[in-house]
Motif scaffolding. Structure first.
Motif, PDB file in Angstrom:
ATOM      1  N   VAL A  20     -98.089  19.738  16.482  1.00  0.00           N
ATOM      2  CA  VAL A  20     -99.542  19.695  16.600  1.00  0.00           C
ATOM      3  C   VAL A  20    -100.191  20.299  15.361  1.00  0.00           C
ATOM      4  O   VAL A  20     -99.791  21.363  14.895  1.00  0.00           O
ATOM      5  N   ARG A  21    -101.192  19.611  14.845  1.00  0.00           N
ATOM      6  CA  ARG A  21    -101.966  20.133  13.717  1.00  0.00           C
ATOM      7  C   ARG A  21    -102.848  21.277  14.195  1.00  0.00           C
ATOM      8  O   ARG A  21    -103.271  21.313  15.346  1.00  0.00           O
ATOM      9  N   TYR A  25    -104.745  22.250  17.945  1.00  0.00           N
ATOM     10  CA  TYR A  25    -103.870  23.160  18.687  1.00  0.00           C
ATOM     11  C   TYR A  25    -104.516  23.707  19.959  1.00  0.00           C
ATOM     12  O   TYR A  25    -103.939  23.636  21.037  1.00  0.00           O
ATOM     13  N   ARG A  26    -105.725  24.246  19.858  1.00  0.00           N
ATOM     14  CA  ARG A  26    -106.359  24.868  21.038  1.00  0.00           C
ATOM     15  C   ARG A  26    -106.568  23.860  22.162  1.00  0.00           C
ATOM     16  O   ARG A  26    -106.315  24.161  23.328  1.00  0.00           O
ATOM     17  N   GLN A  27    -107.040  22.670  21.816  1.00  0.00           N
ATOM     18  CA  GLN A  27    -107.289  21.655  22.833  1.00  0.00           C
ATOM     19  C   GLN A  27    -105.985  21.198  23.490  1.00  0.00           C
ATOM     20  O   GLN A  27    -105.903  21.094  24.716  1.00  0.00           O
ATOM     21  N   LEU A  31    -104.957  21.749  27.456  1.00  0.00           N
ATOM     22  CA  LEU A  31    -104.615  20.610  28.314  1.00  0.00           C
ATOM     23  C   LEU A  31    -103.219  20.752  28.923  1.00  0.00           C
ATOM     24  O   LEU A  31    -103.012  20.446  30.104  1.00  0.00           O
ATOM     25  N   LEU A  32    -102.267  21.233  28.135  1.00  0.00           N
ATOM     26  CA  LEU A  32    -100.909  21.423  28.651  1.00  0.00           C
ATOM     27  C   LEU A  32    -100.860  22.498  29.732  1.00  0.00           C
ATOM     28  O   LEU A  32    -100.179  22.336  30.746  1.00  0.00           O
ATOM     29  N   VAL A  33    -101.581  23.596  29.524  1.00  0.00           N
ATOM     30  CA  VAL A  33    -101.592  24.672  30.520  1.00  0.00           C
ATOM     31  C   VAL A  33    -102.266  24.200  31.809  1.00  0.00           C
ATOM     32  O   VAL A  33    -101.827  24.543  32.905  1.00  0.00           O
TER      33      VAL A  33
END
Length: 79
Positions: A20-21, A25-27, A31-33
């Motif tokens: 991930v760039r 990263y934050r987005q 989303l994964l969490v």
């Protein structure tokens, strides 16, 4: 080049591996969490990296020769 390497684990089983760039990263992490909550046993392992560029010199055509190294920082963060 990607700035972060994210691994999604379910117990001892690796479910996914993402590069991930830093801009996304934050987005992506959020989303994964949301989709794979830690309360259900999912673990995100995040490793950050740094790209180092260095000009080595000029080749016989007068073009710059560049060396690129990608180094991982830290041992990984569990999200």
């Amino acid at each position: 080049m990607s700035d972060y390497h994210i691994t999604l684990l379910d117990g001892d089983m690796q479910l996914a591996e993402l590069s991930v760039r830093s801009e996304q990263y934050r987005q992506v992490r959020r989303l994964l969490v949301e989709r794979f909550p830690p309360e259900q046993g999912f673990v995100l392992v995040v490793e950050g990296g740094r790209e180092l560029r260095r000009v080595l010199g000029l080749n016989h055509h007068g073009r710059r020769q560049i060396r690129i190294e990608y180094r991982q920082q830290g041992g990984g963060e569990h999200a």
